[in-house]
Design an enzyme around this catalytic site. Structure first.
Site, PDB file in Angstrom:
ATOM      1  CB  CYS A  75     -39.918 128.579 -15.025  1.00 36.69           C
ATOM      2  SG  CYS A  75     -38.854 129.924 -14.983  1.00 36.69           S
ATOM      3  CD  GLU A  76     -43.358 124.177 -12.222  1.00 36.08           C
ATOM      4  OE1 GLU A  76     -44.673 123.967 -12.318  1.00 36.08           O
ATOM      5  OE2 GLU A  76     -42.578 123.681 -12.961  1.00 36.08           O
TER       6      GLU A  76
END
Ligand SMILES: Cc1ncc(COP(=O)(O)O)c(C=O)c1O
EC number: 4.1.1.20
Length: 424
Positions: free
Chosen positions: A349-350
């Site tokens: 989740c980047e």
């Protein structure tokens, strides 16, 4: 065969057998790389030592491979040292490094009789001296110097200002080593420096050698016998198709020639030469296999290929824009017009981009993507970000394949979690 063959193994079969993401490491390639470096030194007929830098990749099996290849081992933490101890690695061939070693780690190194310690500062030399006074083991000590030369990939710079947390700054070496009676319990035998990583050119190494040899001559004047010079690691490997390969043979020949001349010129005995390669030994020996999931095309913008790993198993692109090449392991035969420019995204989740803009044959969910040359600083830098279990590491040797690090499970992920009493 249309599949990608790595070190004589079908990588699609490996992905089926062990699952993905999967680190694949070839013992045969590690041995070849070690042999290339050893042969370069052997030809020169000098006293030398190759310390494999364990920070690049270290497990119990890797310690065995390093020992078997006839290399020494550089460790930088209690954890790396513990791995070497558990592997039964000969402690006299261990060199303990680190810019901020704890007292407990230093004592562990003494108690386990490591052969060598690289001291990173004046403060550490004082601590070592105090600890050495209490112990009956006296490891050799080298002092790390920050020589004011920094090299990365194609460039190097000589910095007048020494701005680095590592080593004793060049200008302070005189003060630190001005009197051999200051560290009476230490067996200080030489100097160390490490000037950077992914270096393809021998010039900055020779410049560093010149600085260090002159310094050694000076330090001998203070009563220390300077027998060894460690010029660190940093030898570049080709990550992309057009990257150069560091020519170890030429480097070692020039280094030895240069050192001989310089020693004659300044009146210093030719020292034992040490190097500390990590990436060069293990980088090209590893690949990572992923399964392709979502394929997303944003018209006129970009096509994203998402894989089932990412920055948790390979943080290098996110950390320092590292570049990689990849192939679709189950589609090795294709025509040019089947290729398309895509971006490989990790699942974290980047932004988590593993590779920006790589030409690959058209990908579909279920394809196996092999990212190449991931043997160094991938597994060793991996995290559990997003609570992702770390992938397994499978070792290839001849026609054999065997797990050397088990895939983590969800149970492993919560293994150290504890509930405070007020939630029980
Ligand atoms: C002191 C020292 N020696 C050796 C190495 C190994 O470098 P490489 O893997 O680039 O050869 C490093 C890498 O950071 C290092 O800091």
């Amino acid at each position: 065969m249309d599949n990608f063959i790595f070190s004589n193994h079908d990588t699609v079969e490996l992905a089926k057998k062990y699952g993905t993401p999967l680190y694949v490491l070839s013992e045969d390639i590690i041995e070849e790389n070690a042999e290339t470096m050893k042969t370069a030194f052997e030809k020169c007929n000098i006293d030398y030592e190759i310390n494999y830098a364990g920070k690049a990749f270290l497990t119990i099996a890797m310690c065995k491979i390093v020992e078997n290849a006839g290399l020494s081992l550089d460790v930088v933490s209690g954890g790396e040292l513990y791995t070497a101890i558990k592997a039964g690695f000969p402690m006299e061939k261990v060199c303990f490094h680190g810019s901020n070693k704890s007292i407990a780690e230093i004592e562990m190194a003494f108690d386990n009789k490591v052969g060598k310690i690289v001291a990173d500062s004046e403060y550490e030399l004082e601590i070592l001296d105090r600890i050495a006074a209490k112990k009956n083991h006296k490891p050799k000590v080298m002092v790390r110097v920050s020589p004011g030369i920094e090299a990365h990939t194609h460039e190097y710079v000589q910095t007048g200002r020494i701005d680095s947390k590592f080593g004793v700054p060049l200008k302070l070496v005189d003060k630190v080593l001005s009197d051999s009676k200051k560290f009476i319990y230490l067996n200080i035998i030489g100097l160390h420096c490490h000037i950077g990583s992914q270096i393809y050119d021998e010039k900055p190494f020779l410049l560093a050698a010149e600085t260090m040899l002159k310094l050694m001559k000076k330090i001998e004047g203070y009563g220390f016998e300077m027998k060894e010079l460690n010029l660190g690691g940093g030898f570049g490997i080709p990550y992309l198709k057009d990257d150069s390969v560091f020519d170890v043979d030429t480097y070692v020949q020039r280094l030895v020639y240069f050192t001989k001349n310089k020693c004659d010129e300044i009146g210093l005995k030719f020292p034992k030469l040490l190097v500390e390669p990590g990436r060069f030994i293990v980088g090209t020996a590893g690949i990572t296999l992923y399964e392709v999931g979502i394929v997303k095309e944003i018209p006129h913008t970009r096509k994203y290929i998402s894989v089932d790993g990412g920055m948790a198993d390979n943080p290098r692109p996110a950390l320092y824009d590292a570049l990689y090449h990849a192939v679709v392991a189950n589609k090795m035969v294709f025509s040019d017009d089947e290729e398309e420019l895509v971006t490989i995204s990790g699942r974290c989740c980047e932004t988590d981009t593993l590779i920006t803009d790589v030409l690959l044959p058209k990908c579909e969910p279920g394809d196996i993507l092999a990212v190449l040359n991931t043997g160094a600083y991938n597994y060793s830098m991996a995290s559990n970000y997003n609570r992702l279990p770390k992938p397994a590491v499978v070792l290839l040797k001849d026609d054999k394949d065997q797990i050397i690090v088990e895939r983590e499970t969800y149970e492993d992920i919560i293994l150290k979690d504890r509930l405070p009493d007020w939630y029980k």
